[in-house]
Scaffold this active site. Structure first.
Site, mmCIF file in Angstrom:
data_model
loop_
_atom_site.group_PDB
_atom_site.id
_atom_site.type_symbol
_atom_site.label_atom_id
_atom_site.label_comp_id
_atom_site.label_asym_id
_atom_site.label_seq_id
_atom_site.Cartn_x
_atom_site.Cartn_y
_atom_site.Cartn_z
ATOM 1 C CG ASP A 235 4.439 -1.389 2.328
ATOM 2 O OD1 ASP A 235 5.621 -1.730 2.482
ATOM 3 O OD2 ASP A 235 3.855 -0.883 1.202
ATOM 4 C CE LYS B 10 8.923 -3.314 -15.087
ATOM 5 N NZ LYS B 10 8.150 -3.826 -14.103
ATOM 6 C CB ALA C 80 -1.005 0.106 1.245
ATOM 7 C CG HIS D 159 8.632 0.103 -17.383
ATOM 8 N ND1 HIS D 159 8.563 -0.606 -18.460
ATOM 9 C CD2 HIS D 159 7.191 0.121 -16.915
ATOM 10 C CE1 HIS D 159 7.548 -1.387 -18.644
ATOM 11 N NE2 HIS D 159 6.425 -0.853 -17.638
ATOM 12 C CB SER E 170 -0.567 -4.592 -18.125
ATOM 13 O OG SER E 170 -0.860 -3.253 -18.523
HETATM 14 N N1 LIG Z 1 0.223 -5.296 -13.141
HETATM 15 C C1 LIG Z 1 -0.081 -4.091 -13.670
HETATM 16 O O1 LIG Z 1 -0.823 -3.386 -13.965
HETATM 17 C C2 LIG Z 1 1.275 -3.421 -12.902
HETATM 18 C C3 LIG Z 1 2.216 -4.174 -12.163
HETATM 19 N N2 LIG Z 1 3.174 -3.381 -11.492
HETATM 20 C C4 LIG Z 1 4.048 -4.146 -10.682
HETATM 21 O O2 LIG Z 1 3.471 -3.975 -9.481
HETATM 22 C C5 LIG Z 1 5.002 -3.954 -8.429
HETATM 23 C C6 LIG Z 1 4.906 -2.619 -7.751
HETATM 24 O O3 LIG Z 1 5.288 -1.627 -8.335
HETATM 25 P P1 LIG Z 1 5.438 -0.353 -7.622
HETATM 26 O O4 LIG Z 1 4.296 0.081 -6.747
HETATM 27 O O5 LIG Z 1 6.036 0.706 -8.651
HETATM 28 O O6 LIG Z 1 6.761 -0.803 -6.713
HETATM 29 P P2 LIG Z 1 7.137 -0.147 -5.356
HETATM 30 O O7 LIG Z 1 8.425 -0.422 -5.084
HETATM 31 O O8 LIG Z 1 6.759 1.311 -5.322
HETATM 32 O O9 LIG Z 1 6.102 -0.716 -4.351
HETATM 33 C C7 LIG Z 1 6.113 -2.005 -3.816
HETATM 34 C C8 LIG Z 1 5.568 -1.975 -2.463
HETATM 35 O O10 LIG Z 1 5.829 -3.514 -1.772
HETATM 36 C C9 LIG Z 1 6.226 -3.262 -0.500
HETATM 37 N N3 LIG Z 1 6.665 -4.399 0.077
HETATM 38 C C10 LIG Z 1 7.972 -4.732 0.126
HETATM 39 N N4 LIG Z 1 8.024 -5.936 0.574
HETATM 40 C C11 LIG Z 1 6.715 -6.127 1.273
HETATM 41 C C12 LIG Z 1 6.125 -7.333 2.196
HETATM 42 N N5 LIG Z 1 6.975 -8.222 2.507
HETATM 43 N N6 LIG Z 1 4.701 -7.017 2.573
HETATM 44 C C13 LIG Z 1 4.228 -5.949 2.124
HETATM 45 N N7 LIG Z 1 4.663 -5.110 1.384
HETATM 46 C C14 LIG Z 1 5.952 -5.397 0.878
HETATM 47 C C15 LIG Z 1 7.263 -2.192 -0.595
HETATM 48 O O11 LIG Z 1 7.539 -1.477 0.591
HETATM 49 C C16 LIG Z 1 6.607 -1.039 -1.369
HETATM 50 O O12 LIG Z 1 5.882 -0.162 -0.586
HETATM 51 C C17 LIG Z 1 6.137 -4.210 -9.510
HETATM 52 O O13 LIG Z 1 6.272 -5.614 -9.498
HETATM 53 C C18 LIG Z 1 5.581 -3.676 -10.786
HETATM 54 O O14 LIG Z 1 6.147 -4.261 -11.822
HETATM 55 C C19 LIG Z 1 3.277 -1.950 -11.425
HETATM 56 C C20 LIG Z 1 2.482 -1.132 -12.258
HETATM 57 C C21 LIG Z 1 1.382 -1.765 -12.988
HETATM 58 O O1 LIG Z 2 6.864 -1.420 -12.784
HETATM 59 C C1 LIG Z 2 5.928 -0.674 -13.411
HETATM 60 O O2 LIG Z 2 6.039 0.434 -13.417
HETATM 61 C C2 LIG Z 2 5.157 -1.633 -14.470
HETATM 62 N N1 LIG Z 2 5.133 -2.716 -14.316
HETATM 63 C C3 LIG Z 2 4.430 -3.690 -15.042
HETATM 64 C C4 LIG Z 2 5.059 -4.631 -15.881
HETATM 65 O O3 LIG Z 2 6.286 -4.909 -15.423
HETATM 66 O O4 LIG Z 2 4.755 -4.893 -17.012
HETATM 67 C C5 LIG Z 2 3.036 -3.104 -15.670
HETATM 68 C C6 LIG Z 2 3.365 -1.558 -16.431
HETATM 69 O O5 LIG Z 2 4.057 -1.648 -17.352
HETATM 70 C C7 LIG Z 2 4.167 -0.721 -15.304
#
Ligand SMILES: NC(=O)C1=CN([C@@H]2O[C@H](COP(=O)(O)OP(=O)(O)OC[C@H]3O[C@@H](n4cnc5c(N)ncnc54)[C@H](O)[C@@H]3O)[C@@H](O)[C@H]2O)C=CC1
Ligand SMILES: O=C(O)C1=N[C@H](C(=O)O)C[C@H](O)C1
Length: 282
Positions: A43, A168, A12, A164, A130
């Protein structure tokens, strides 16, 4: 009638988790849509903002839900945007408490993908690299273009470029890999997945897909699929302007899992965003 969806957000305090919290709290509700109530903002226990109000962390004002490492006793659905190393604990907690789950985290190992498939036998889970509508539509279009061009005279070379933000952690993006999977399936036969090129590589073969990961500034995510032929090319580009396309897609998936407001939740299964968006080909 279930007019409130009790939502737990895993990760979160992260870039995405904050936008999920903000949009869930602010969503404009159509009369027959269920509202979200954020019952947990989870988190890592060592996160510096642990114990602070999740709404303040997300920049939207107080929500009266604190950032915590503890799982709630009751939730209707969990949305996970965290890290691969955090996902197993999240899946285990959802299995233990019987909570449907939306998994958006990328960079998963094969063992984690198998764990999700196994968990999907007893829980409804949406898992997609995504959550964006535009990206999922583009995936369908990319597969159609591949089918149309795969036997074209002179051949077609397909390369996937993704851009990105510098923060990332995984490359190539989960989305690029999914594009590649769908394109390879449309190409048919054996396909080599080539990640970057360097040195004396020799000529490009006809049965490969190239992947190129660019990390620049604050780019929230962009994918370009290049279909290069002799004499002309197509470039299919899909780009986010901000992270809300992913957050709102994840909320749509959560609402889809919980079912319409008559309380009919989805049965156990491993679903994806094509299912949520009504674009499934089965
Ligand atoms: N499927 C989609 O549409 C999308 C997927 N993503 C993916 O989502 C993931 C997160 O992306 P962001 O928010 O940019 O990363 P971020 O690094 O900003 O956030 C990750 C969060 O997870 C927390 N975390 C770490 N260990 C934890 C634990 N043991 N328990 C609970 N929380 C924990 C971190 O402290 C941090 O607040 C990445 O894998 C990214 O590639 C990102 C954007 C879109
Ligand atoms: O880490 C990101 O920011 C994103 N991750 C996802 C991915 O790995 O495909 C989705 C989006 O592109 C943003």
């Amino acid at each position: 009638m279930n007019s409130t969806i009790k939502l737990a957000v895993h990760g979160a305090a992260g870039r995405m988790g904050q936008r999920v919290v903000a949009l869930a709290a602010a969503e404009d509700h159509a009369p027959r849509q269920s509202r979200f109530q954020i019952v947990a903002a989870i988190d890592h226990p060592d996160h510096p903002k642990m114990g602070q109000d999740a709404g303040l962390v997300a920049g939207i004002g107080e929500l009266n839900t604190t950032l915590s490492a503890t799982w709630p006793s009751e939730a209707d659905v969990v949305i996970d945007f965290s890290l691969p190393e955090a996902l197993d604990g999240c899946v285990d907690a959802c299995l233990k408490h019987g909570i449907p789950l939306v998994v958006a985290t990328t960079g998963l190992s094969d063992a984690q993908k198998e764990k999700l498939a196994e968990a999907g036998k007893s829980l409804p889970i949406v898992w997609a690299p995504s959550m964006s509508l535009a990206v999922n539509l583009s995936m369908r279009i990319a597969a159609q273009i591949t089918t149309a061009l795969k036997d074209v005279a002179g051949g077609v070379d397909i390369e996937i470029l993704e851009r990105h933000h510098r923060f990332k952690a995984d490359a190539p993006s989960g989305t690029a890999l999914k594009f590649g999977e769908l394109i390879a399936s449309a190409m048919g036969g054996e396909v080599d997945h080539i990640h970057g090129r360097e040195g004396h590589t020799g000529q490009r073969t006809r049965n490969e897909i190239g992947y190129h990961a660019i990390r620049v500034g604050d780019n929230p995510g962009e994918h370009t699929i290049v279909f290069g032929m002799l004499g002309e090319r197509i470039e299919l580009n899909v780009a986010a302007s901000n992270r809300d396309c992913y957050a709102s897609g994840a909320l749509a998936a959560a609402r889809w899992l919980c079912g319409p407001s008559d309380g009919t939740a989805k049965p156990a299964g491993l679903y994806n965003m094509f299912d949520v968006l009504g674009m499934s080909d089965e």
